[in-house]
Design a protein around this motif. Structure first.
Motif, PDB file in Angstrom:
ATOM      1  N   LEU A   1       7.106   5.787  13.834  1.00  0.00           N
ATOM      2  CA  LEU A   1       5.851   5.551  14.456  1.00  0.00           C
ATOM      3  C   LEU A   1       6.375   4.587  15.745  1.00  0.00           C
ATOM      4  O   LEU A   1       5.740   4.823  16.725  1.00  0.00           O
ATOM      5  CB  LEU A   1       4.797   4.608  13.746  1.00  0.00           C
ATOM      6  CG  LEU A   1       3.885   5.539  12.744  1.00  0.00           C
ATOM      7  CD1 LEU A   1       3.114   4.635  11.671  1.00  0.00           C
ATOM      8  CD2 LEU A   1       2.994   6.535  13.541  1.00  0.00           C
ATOM      9  N   GLY A   2       7.273   3.617  15.502  1.00  0.00           N
ATOM     10  CA  GLY A   2       7.699   2.987  16.796  1.00  0.00           C
ATOM     11  C   GLY A   2       6.834   1.597  16.807  1.00  0.00           C
ATOM     12  O   GLY A   2       5.876   1.368  16.014  1.00  0.00           O
ATOM     13  N   ASP A   3       7.315   0.713  17.772  1.00  0.00           N
ATOM     14  CA  ASP A   3       6.582  -0.344  18.285  1.00  0.00           C
ATOM     15  C   ASP A   3       5.254  -0.263  18.555  1.00  0.00           C
ATOM     16  O   ASP A   3       4.695   0.560  19.236  1.00  0.00           O
ATOM     17  CB  ASP A   3       7.247  -1.146  19.545  1.00  0.00           C
ATOM     18  CG  ASP A   3       8.772  -1.403  19.116  1.00  0.00           C
ATOM     19  OD1 ASP A   3       8.929  -1.777  17.837  1.00  0.00           O
ATOM     20  OD2 ASP A   3       9.468  -1.552  19.830  1.00  0.00           O
ATOM     21  N   GLY A   4       4.209  -1.069  18.201  1.00  0.00           N
ATOM     22  CA  GLY A   4       2.820  -1.220  18.449  1.00  0.00           C
ATOM     23  C   GLY A   4       2.100  -0.405  17.502  1.00  0.00           C
ATOM     24  O   GLY A   4       0.740  -0.434  17.710  1.00  0.00           O
ATOM     25  N   SER A   5       2.502   0.267  16.683  1.00  0.00           N
ATOM     26  CA  SER A   5       1.938   0.932  15.581  1.00  0.00           C
ATOM     27  C   SER A   5       1.459  -0.003  14.415  1.00  0.00           C
ATOM     28  O   SER A   5       1.622  -1.104  14.208  1.00  0.00           O
ATOM     29  CB  SER A   5       2.793   2.308  15.107  1.00  0.00           C
ATOM     30  OG  SER A   5       3.990   1.531  14.451  1.00  0.00           O
ATOM     31  N   GLN A   6       0.906   0.740  13.592  1.00  0.00           N
ATOM     32  CA  GLN A   6       0.240  -0.154  12.339  1.00  0.00           C
ATOM     33  C   GLN A   6       0.302   0.744  11.052  1.00  0.00           C
ATOM     34  O   GLN A   6      -0.445   2.066  11.120  1.00  0.00           O
ATOM     35  CB  GLN A   6      -0.989  -0.812  12.468  1.00  0.00           C
ATOM     36  CG  GLN A   6      -1.374  -1.852  11.720  1.00  0.00           C
ATOM     37  CD  GLN A   6      -2.683  -2.506  12.320  1.00  0.00           C
ATOM     38  OE1 GLN A   6      -3.891  -1.717  12.173  1.00  0.00           O
ATOM     39  NE2 GLN A   6      -2.803  -3.680  12.702  1.00  0.00           N
ATOM     40  N   VAL A   7       0.857   0.344   9.916  1.00  0.00           N
ATOM     41  CA  VAL A   7       0.528   1.062   8.876  1.00  0.00           C
ATOM     42  C   VAL A   7       0.039   0.158   7.767  1.00  0.00           C
ATOM     43  O   VAL A   7       0.350  -0.806   7.638  1.00  0.00           O
ATOM     44  CB  VAL A   7       2.260   1.486   8.048  1.00  0.00           C
ATOM     45  CG1 VAL A   7       1.885   1.804   6.764  1.00  0.00           C
ATOM     46  CG2 VAL A   7       2.924   2.172   9.035  1.00  0.00           C
ATOM     47  N   ILE A   8      -1.187   0.553   7.172  1.00  0.00           N
ATOM     48  CA  ILE A   8      -1.899  -0.104   6.010  1.00  0.00           C
ATOM     49  C   ILE A   8      -1.726   0.232   4.811  1.00  0.00           C
ATOM     50  O   ILE A   8      -1.783   1.656   4.486  1.00  0.00           O
ATOM     51  CB  ILE A   8      -3.246  -0.356   6.709  1.00  0.00           C
ATOM     52  CG1 ILE A   8      -3.237  -0.906   7.992  1.00  0.00           C
ATOM     53  CG2 ILE A   8      -3.943  -0.964   5.540  1.00  0.00           C
ATOM     54  CD1 ILE A   8      -4.594  -1.344   8.471  1.00  0.00           C
ATOM     55  N   TRP A   9      -1.428  -0.499   3.934  1.00  0.00           N
ATOM     56  CA  TRP A   9      -1.115   0.023   2.492  1.00  0.00           C
ATOM     57  C   TRP A   9      -2.521  -0.236   1.613  1.00  0.00           C
ATOM     58  O   TRP A   9      -2.963  -1.656   1.689  1.00  0.00           O
ATOM     59  CB  TRP A   9      -0.171  -0.857   1.710  1.00  0.00           C
ATOM     60  CG  TRP A   9       0.229   0.030   0.289  1.00  0.00           C
ATOM     61  CD1 TRP A   9      -0.098  -0.946  -0.769  1.00  0.00           C
ATOM     62  CD2 TRP A   9       0.703   0.927  -0.210  1.00  0.00           C
ATOM     63  NE1 TRP A   9       0.111  -0.251  -2.145  1.00  0.00           N
ATOM     64  CE2 TRP A   9       0.727   0.801  -1.831  1.00  0.00           C
ATOM     65  CE3 TRP A   9       1.154   2.336   0.344  1.00  0.00           C
ATOM     66  CZ2 TRP A   9       1.056   2.056  -2.557  1.00  0.00           C
ATOM     67  CZ3 TRP A   9       1.686   3.075  -0.533  1.00  0.00           C
ATOM     68  CH2 TRP A   9       1.514   3.127  -1.960  1.00  0.00           C
ATOM     69  N   TYR A  10      -3.200   0.640   0.783  1.00  0.00           N
ATOM     70  CA  TYR A  10      -4.273   0.024  -0.119  1.00  0.00           C
ATOM     71  C   TYR A  10      -3.839  -0.235  -1.343  1.00  0.00           C
ATOM     72  O   TYR A  10      -2.997   0.538  -1.881  1.00  0.00           O
ATOM     73  CB  TYR A  10      -4.992   1.552  -0.134  1.00  0.00           C
ATOM     74  CG  TYR A  10      -6.542   1.010  -0.815  1.00  0.00           C
ATOM     75  CD1 TYR A  10      -7.371  -0.016  -0.044  1.00  0.00           C
ATOM     76  CD2 TYR A  10      -6.519   1.676  -2.064  1.00  0.00           C
ATOM     77  CE1 TYR A  10      -8.539  -0.169  -0.993  1.00  0.00           C
ATOM     78  CE2 TYR A  10      -7.917   1.284  -2.800  1.00  0.00           C
ATOM     79  CZ  TYR A  10      -8.756   0.499  -2.415  1.00  0.00           C
ATOM     80  OH  TYR A  10      -9.792   0.056  -3.142  1.00  0.00           O
ATOM     81  N   ASP A  11      -4.472  -1.189  -1.779  1.00  0.00           N
ATOM     82  CA  ASP A  11      -4.226  -1.867  -3.225  1.00  0.00           C
ATOM     83  C   ASP A  11      -4.718  -0.872  -4.370  1.00  0.00           C
ATOM     84  O   ASP A  11      -5.756  -1.074  -4.782  1.00  0.00           O
ATOM     85  CB  ASP A  11      -5.024  -2.948  -3.168  1.00  0.00           C
ATOM     86  CG  ASP A  11      -4.973  -3.653  -4.674  1.00  0.00           C
ATOM     87  OD1 ASP A  11      -4.075  -3.551  -5.460  1.00  0.00           O
ATOM     88  OD2 ASP A  11      -5.989  -4.638  -4.542  1.00  0.00           O
ATOM     89  N   ALA A  12      -3.735   0.041  -4.769  1.00  0.00           N
ATOM     90  CA  ALA A  12      -4.044   0.884  -5.916  1.00  0.00           C
ATOM     91  C   ALA A  12      -2.799   1.181  -6.682  1.00  0.00           C
ATOM     92  O   ALA A  12      -2.702   0.650  -7.745  1.00  0.00           O
ATOM     93  CB  ALA A  12      -4.817   2.165  -5.333  1.00  0.00           C
ATOM     94  N   LEU A  13      -2.005   1.888  -6.123  1.00  0.00           N
ATOM     95  CA  LEU A  13      -0.599   1.946  -6.913  1.00  0.00           C
ATOM     96  C   LEU A  13       0.088   0.704  -7.078  1.00  0.00           C
ATOM     97  O   LEU A  13       0.134   0.034  -6.138  1.00  0.00           O
ATOM     98  CB  LEU A  13       0.179   3.350  -6.297  1.00  0.00           C
ATOM     99  CG  LEU A  13       1.367   3.629  -6.958  1.00  0.00           C
ATOM    100  CD1 LEU A  13       1.010   4.402  -8.057  1.00  0.00           C
ATOM    101  CD2 LEU A  13       2.298   4.537  -6.056  1.00  0.00           C
ATOM    102  N   THR A  14       0.773   0.406  -8.367  1.00  0.00           N
ATOM    103  CA  THR A  14       1.423  -0.567  -8.448  1.00  0.00           C
ATOM    104  C   THR A  14       3.087  -0.132  -8.298  1.00  0.00           C
ATOM    105  O   THR A  14       3.162   0.923  -8.706  1.00  0.00           O
ATOM    106  CB  THR A  14       0.997  -1.316  -9.654  1.00  0.00           C
ATOM    107  OG1 THR A  14       1.531  -0.699 -10.940  1.00  0.00           O
ATOM    108  CG2 THR A  14      -0.265  -1.860  -9.564  1.00  0.00           C
ATOM    109  N   VAL A  15       3.812  -1.084  -8.650  1.00  0.00           N
ATOM    110  CA  VAL A  15       5.346  -0.935  -8.741  1.00  0.00           C
ATOM    111  C   VAL A  15       5.688  -0.496 -10.064  1.00  0.00           C
ATOM    112  O   VAL A  15       6.807  -0.018 -10.224  1.00  0.00           O
ATOM    113  CB  VAL A  15       6.178  -2.088  -8.338  1.00  0.00           C
ATOM    114  CG1 VAL A  15       5.994  -2.403  -6.832  1.00  0.00           C
ATOM    115  CG2 VAL A  15       5.914  -3.462  -9.289  1.00  0.00           C
ATOM    116  N   GLY A  16       4.834  -0.506 -10.875  1.00  0.00           N
ATOM    117  CA  GLY A  16       5.022  -0.054 -12.117  1.00  0.00           C
ATOM    118  C   GLY A  16       4.537   1.505 -12.358  1.00  0.00           C
ATOM    119  O   GLY A  16       4.479   1.839 -13.450  1.00  0.00           O
ATOM    120  N   ASN A  17       4.019   2.101 -11.436  1.00  0.00           N
ATOM    121  CA  ASN A  17       3.617   3.328 -11.175  1.00  0.00           C
ATOM    122  C   ASN A  17       2.351   3.653 -12.088  1.00  0.00           C
ATOM    123  O   ASN A  17       2.210   4.505 -12.853  1.00  0.00           O
ATOM    124  CB  ASN A  17       4.698   4.265 -12.000  1.00  0.00           C
ATOM    125  CG  ASN A  17       4.370   5.704 -11.795  1.00  0.00           C
ATOM    126  OD1 ASN A  17       3.857   6.358 -10.381  1.00  0.00           O
ATOM    127  ND2 ASN A  17       4.828   6.601 -12.341  1.00  0.00           N
TER     128      ASN A  17
END
Length: 461
Positions: A221-237
């Motif tokens: 995406l490059g500079d100035g972009s934004q990625v948001i992660w929603y709190d659902a999947l955990t590192v334990g799958n």
């Protein structure tokens, strides 16, 4: 010999998949859906229901009507507008399924007042959300938001009934194909990033690959972009909502720009989140706590929804020391339930340095009447929306489909509106009109009590 019974959650998910199948499992055929997508493209809309559609996308298939033409305006800093504790506000759209006629490039005059967000000077980012696998924001929202310095994000949504989730991690020449396509989509359609909402576990634990996917998407995406992660999947799958920052979602939060938490948080979650963020050198403003506006409804159809505070819903309470408790003798207990109470949740978050993610901000336009009795009056829906943001008094005798015995209460958000607890940014610049979004001209009196028609001056800052 022991008897192993199936987990009730698994049974529930199977029932949900039957009742709400993925596109193609039941309903319109692929040919019919393609026809609808082509018709919607002529209205300026772009969305994709399956991984085949996403992986088959190319810039050559994009119609100019689907592309925004307004770059993101740079916001002016003004410390006087941001004194005291404030919270960054993120809006997550989700209005009646999305992609409405009035949002299209070929919109027609409206009979009713529909959601348009007249408070963009208080909004940091705007997510266009619809229940599609890949949801591209309409140009109308991108252009309007960009003129006001608001970043616009699309949604990549994997729901429990979505098949072939592993295809999100498809590699070609060592690169994530879907990540590159999502970045190309953002560049081509003219928006600023993505909300990644993964609400289904992988067949095998591929969560570390998902962390790498997020990093690859940010880089593409490059500079100035934004990625948001929603709190659902955990590192334990597992799909297990944390309602805050924990070790279970920390790798995703660090890889993304913002963590969008689930809605059932408490002040205890805020305290724990602060400790985890401090330990891992993560700024509190990168944690955006979810506020579900729809949780304020009572007695309506559907499953009850919960947000902060857990009792009463909606968020006018400031937490453990509740204004409702302080004034309990003067308030009917029945008025604690059906409320327009997003603001106090924003206040609590502003005091802790966290950001606010308001889900379903168009709630008033779905829950209340959008028609006005005369051209000189605003609709009940807009009156409620104004109250939610500005703290203005609600009209008397509000009618909705909540239980009649649970009227809406205005006492607390009048003193604590969203606008009082959110960062405010100047509207306009030396080359751009400043407006309160209510029209270019208005009647105003000068010092000599003469009435003149005047257009607001541009901000010279």
């Amino acid at each position: 010999m022991s008897l192993h019974l199936p987990d009730w959650k698994d049974i529930g998910k199977k029932l949900r998949d039957i009742l709400n199948p993925f596109p193609g499992a039941r309903g319109p055929s692929p040919e019919e859906r393609l026809k609808q997508r082509l018709q919607d493209a002529l209205r300026g809309f772009a969305y994709f229901d399956t991984f085949d559609e996403v992986l088959g996308w190319s810039q050559d298939l994009v119609d100019p009507l689907q592309q925004a033409n307004t770059p993101l305006s740079e916001r002016l800093s003004n410390p006087t507008l941001q004194s005291g504790p404030k919270s960054k506000v993120l809006l997550c759209h989700d209005y009646k399924g999305g992609y409405h006629d009035y949002e299209s490039v070929r919109s027609r005059p409206l009979k009713d007042e529909l959601y348009s967000c007249e408070n963009l000077q208080y909004v940091d980012s705007f997510i266009y959300f619809s229940h599609k696998l890949c949801c591209v924001p309409p140009p109308s929202w991108i252009n309007t938001s960009h003129r006001n310095g608001v970043k616009v994000l699309g949604t990549f949504l994997v729901e429990p009934q979505t098949p072939e989730i592993e295809r999100i991690l498809t590699l070609k020449d060592g690169k994530y194909v879907v990540a590159n396509i999502l970045a190309d989509m953002a560049h081509t359609y003219g928006f600023d990033g993505w909300l990644l909402n993964i609400e289904k576990k992988f067949a095998s634990n591929s969560t570390q690959e998902m962390v790498t996917f997020i990093k690859s998407l940010k880089e593409a995406l490059g500079d100035g972009s934004q990625v948001i992660w929603y709190d659902a999947l955990t590192v334990g799958n597992e799909v297990r909502y944390q309602n805050g920052l924990t070790e279970q979602n920390l790798p995703f939060a660090k890889a993304a720009d913002i963590l969008f938490t689930n809605y059932k948080w408490t002040e205890s979650n805020l305290d724990k989140t602060k400790d985890v963020a401090l330990t891992h050198d993560l700024d509190n403003s990168r944690i955006s706590f979810g506020i579900d506006v729809w949780a304020q409804n009572v007695g309506t159809s559907g499953r009850p929804r919960v947000t902060f505070p857990p009792e009463g819903g909606g968020g006018t309470n400031t937490g453990l020391v509740s204004p409702l408790q302080d004034q309990a003798p003067t308030i009917s207990p029945r008025s604690l339930y059906c409320r327009t109470d997003t603001q106090q949740a924003v206040k609590v978050l502003s005091e802790r340095g966290f950001s606010s993610a308001i889900f379903g901000p168009a709630w008033a336009y779905e829950h209340f009447c959008t028609s006005s009795e005369s051209s000189n009056e605003q609709s009940l829906a807009k009156s409620v929306d104004t109250s939610v943001w500005d703290g203005a008094s609600l009209p008397h005798n509000i009618r909705c489909d909540c239980k009649n015995s649970h009227p809406h209460n205005t006492a607390f958000y009048e003193a604590n509106p969203i606008t009082g607890n959110a960062y405010e940014f100047p509207a306009g610049s030396s080359t751009c009109l400043e407006t309160d979004f209510s029209g270019a001209f208005d009647a105003m009196k000068d010092d000599k009590e003469k009435v003149t028609n005047a257009m607001p001056e541009c901000d010279k800052g």
